[in-house]
Design a protein around this motif. Structure first.
Motif, PDB file in Angstrom:
ATOM      1  N   UNK A  13     -74.612  91.768-108.465  1.00 52.63           N
ATOM      2  CA  UNK A  13     -75.191  92.745-107.549  1.00 52.63           C
ATOM      3  C   UNK A  13     -74.398  94.060-107.546  1.00 52.63           C
ATOM      4  N   UNK A  14     -73.291  94.076-108.306  1.00 55.39           N
ATOM      5  CA  UNK A  14     -72.498  95.296-108.448  1.00 55.39           C
ATOM      6  C   UNK A  14     -72.238  95.651-109.909  1.00 55.39           C
ATOM      7  N   UNK A  15     -72.062  94.639-110.743  1.00 54.90           N
ATOM      8  CA  UNK A  15     -71.823  94.847-112.169  1.00 54.90           C
ATOM      9  C   UNK A  15     -73.163  94.866-112.893  1.00 54.90           C
ATOM     10  N   UNK A  16     -73.366  95.851-113.766  1.00 56.28           N
ATOM     11  CA  UNK A  16     -74.630  95.989-114.499  1.00 56.28           C
ATOM     12  C   UNK A  16     -74.469  95.450-115.921  1.00 56.28           C
ATOM     13  N   UNK A  17     -75.576  95.071-116.579  1.00 59.94           N
ATOM     14  CA  UNK A  17     -75.487  94.510-117.931  1.00 59.94           C
ATOM     15  C   UNK A  17     -74.734  95.389-118.925  1.00 59.94           C
ATOM     16  N   UNK A  36     -78.216  96.896-111.308  1.00 57.24           N
ATOM     17  CA  UNK A  36     -77.722  95.617-110.809  1.00 57.24           C
ATOM     18  C   UNK A  36     -78.889  94.708-110.443  1.00 57.24           C
ATOM     19  N   UNK A  37     -78.612  93.436-110.271  1.00 56.04           N
ATOM     20  CA  UNK A  37     -79.659  92.458-109.986  1.00 56.04           C
ATOM     21  C   UNK A  37     -80.343  92.737-108.653  1.00 56.04           C
ATOM     22  N   UNK A  38     -81.674  92.645-108.660  1.00 54.67           N
ATOM     23  CA  UNK A  38     -82.465  92.787-107.437  1.00 54.67           C
ATOM     24  C   UNK A  38     -83.014  91.434-106.994  1.00 54.67           C
ATOM     25  N   UNK A  39     -82.519  90.349-107.605  1.00 52.29           N
ATOM     26  CA  UNK A  39     -83.022  89.013-107.319  1.00 52.29           C
ATOM     27  C   UNK A  39     -82.098  88.290-106.348  1.00 52.29           C
ATOM     28  N   UNK A  67     -78.418  93.008-101.028  1.00 52.12           N
ATOM     29  CA  UNK A  67     -79.672  93.683-100.702  1.00 52.12           C
ATOM     30  C   UNK A  67     -79.664  95.140-101.156  1.00 52.12           C
ATOM     31  N   UNK A  68     -78.492  95.679-101.451  1.00 56.29           N
ATOM     32  CA  UNK A  68     -78.380  97.112-101.752  1.00 56.29           C
ATOM     33  C   UNK A  68     -79.219  97.561-102.948  1.00 56.29           C
ATOM     34  N   UNK A  69     -79.235  96.812-104.088  1.00 52.39           N
ATOM     35  CA  UNK A  69     -80.044  97.269-105.225  1.00 52.39           C
ATOM     36  C   UNK A  69     -81.533  97.371-104.930  1.00 52.39           C
ATOM     37  N   UNK A  70     -81.993  96.681-103.878  1.00 50.60           N
ATOM     38  CA  UNK A  70     -83.417  96.741-103.546  1.00 50.60           C
ATOM     39  C   UNK A  70     -83.829  98.129-103.073  1.00 50.60           C
ATOM     40  N   UNK A  71     -82.857  98.887-102.531  1.00 46.55           N
ATOM     41  CA  UNK A  71     -83.182 100.215-102.020  1.00 46.55           C
ATOM     42  C   UNK A  71     -83.697 101.142-103.094  1.00 46.55           C
TER      43      UNK A  71
END
Length: 428
Positions: A109-113, A132-135, A290-294
């Motif tokens: 949720x913080x580290x991206x691919x 980041x993951x939105x799941x 929940x932050x990436x959902x924004x």
């Protein structure tokens, strides 16, 4: 099943314009060069949509296929698609990358691919490689488990995720066919649905898990339950939200009949357990998940009438104000669409009079509200992919036939024709 076979050919002919940039060796044909994969993909989704409309029309005229035959055909097709490369979307590559991040002890949720690099990041679509993951935590758990087994072998991880997703799809079909009043209709609309086989199994999308947990909850909610049964329904709904937060619409849809009937004890038990499950799921990973959902909430997909609003709004009030306007307006449009769907849906066949407690709603009632909200969301949400209809289809299978069945077929087919690039650039 012609459309499913065509999709299987496209998936086996990876890499091409409609698959991820790799090939699973279990079912592999020579790579499809040039526009061949595009023509086959469009023909496949077109055949699936037209075939489904034809079969629905035949059901209305009295055709009753054997549910076991339909289920067996759907299971065979699911197994075939599981052996091939994910097709139509690169989301499976993102799932694998998030699982790899989690298996390395990092926070997806913080580290991206892009930060982990290697084969995992290479397969992720350029649009999402820095996202980041939105799941939810349930999805992350499955992804981490697969990546823990696959290790550096990204195709092993993807193969495991494909197999687990297909198993969830088949299990959902078993429950639907056993629970539905019209088993032939349920088998057609889920187990042997060519569109869903191509989108959910062939694409490997997590929405299948939402459908599985949702169907389990809906079937339990259709029968009288004590507090333990209501607690189990709440737990299943919490798990569904733990896959994708959009399952909250299902929670709301199943709660509305209880609100109308003033079943406060049942509603309170179900709601508290659902909330407790969500807290238990998110507490270990942190509520920053929940932050990436924004960022994702401001996206507008094609085709959507919100695109016109976006174009006009950018010219008149600016991008930021337009995004805020759309974010505030689309839930209202969704509710309006849901109310219209409830009004125009055909009345179900009368149920036999049974000696039931006063608070019990008719068996189809909770599904009807959840179906209207889910389909309203598919119609009104600014960002909607064809696999997002996975939550709507099983509810449709449990309800009596209606003209909205054809609306759902047309919507899903249109979205599938527009979104099938496998994470590459637009391929038409």
């Amino acid at each position: 099943m012609t459309g499913v076979l065509l999709i299987a050919v496209v998936a086996a002919g990876a890499p091409n314009d409609h698959t991820i940039d790799a090939a699973i060796p279990l079912l592999h044909l020579p790579a499809l060069a040039g526009p061949a994969s595009t023509y086959l993909t469009l023909a496949a989704y077109g055949a699936q949509g037209l075939g489904l409309i034809g079969m629905l029309a035949a059901l209305r005229r009295g055709w009753r296929p054997r549910p076991r035959v339909m289920f067996a055909a759907g299971t065979a097709a699911a197994c075939l698609l599981t052996l091939a490369t994910p097709v139509g979307s690169a989301d499976m590559a993102s799932y694998a990358a998030y699982g790899r991040i989690a298996s390395l002890g990092l926070d997806p949720y913080q580290v991206v691919p892009a930060q982990i690099g290697g084969h995992y990041a290479h397969l992720v679509s350029s649009i999402w490689v820095r996202t980041a993951s939105v799941y939810g935590p349930v999805a992350t758990f499955v992804q981490r488990l697969a990546a823990g087994i696959g290790g550096d072998r990204v195709m092993v991880t993807i193969g495991l995720l494909m197999a687990a997703n297909a198993a969830a799809y088949v299990a959902t079909g078993v429950i639907l066919v056993k629970a539905a009043g019209d088993r032939s209709r349920a088998a057609l609309l889920w187990a042997a649905n060519p569109l869903l086989l191509a989108l959910l199994v062939g694409g490997g999308h997590l929405d299948t898990y939402v459908a599985f947990f949702g169907v389990c909850a809906v079937v339990l909610a259709s029968r009288p339950q004590d507090w333990q049964g209501e607690a189990l329904i709440g737990a299943l709904l919490g798990l569904a939200c733990g896959v994708k937060i959009s399952a909250a619409l299902l929670v709301l849809g199943l709660s509305l009949p209880l609100l109308r009937a003033r079943c406060w004890n049942r509603l309170l038990t179900r709601s508290l357990v659902c909330l407790a499950v969500l807290v238990l799921l998110y507490a270990p990973v942190g509520f920053h998940a929940f932050a990436p959902l924004g960022g994702a909430s401001h996206l507008v997909s094609t085709p959507s009438f919100w695109q016109l609003v976006q174009i006009i709004g950018h010219a008149l009030i600016g991008p930021s104000a337009t995004a805020s306007l759309i974010s505030a307006a689309w839930p209202l449009v969704m509710v309006a669409a849901a109310l219209l769907l409830l009004r125009h849906r055909s009345n179900p066949e009368p149920l036999p009079r049974l000696d039931r407690p006063r608070w019990e709603t008719p068996r189809w009632e909770q599904s009807r509200y959840a179906h209207a909200l889910s389909l309203g969301w598919n119609l009104a949400a600014p960002w909607c992919m064809p696999w997002y209809t996975a939550m709507t289809w099983p509810l449709t299978a449990l309800l009596p036939r209606s003209r909205t069945d054809y609306l759902l077929v047309v919507l899903t087919t249109t979205l599938a024709l527009m979104h099938n690039t496998g994470g590459h650039g637009w391929s038409w």
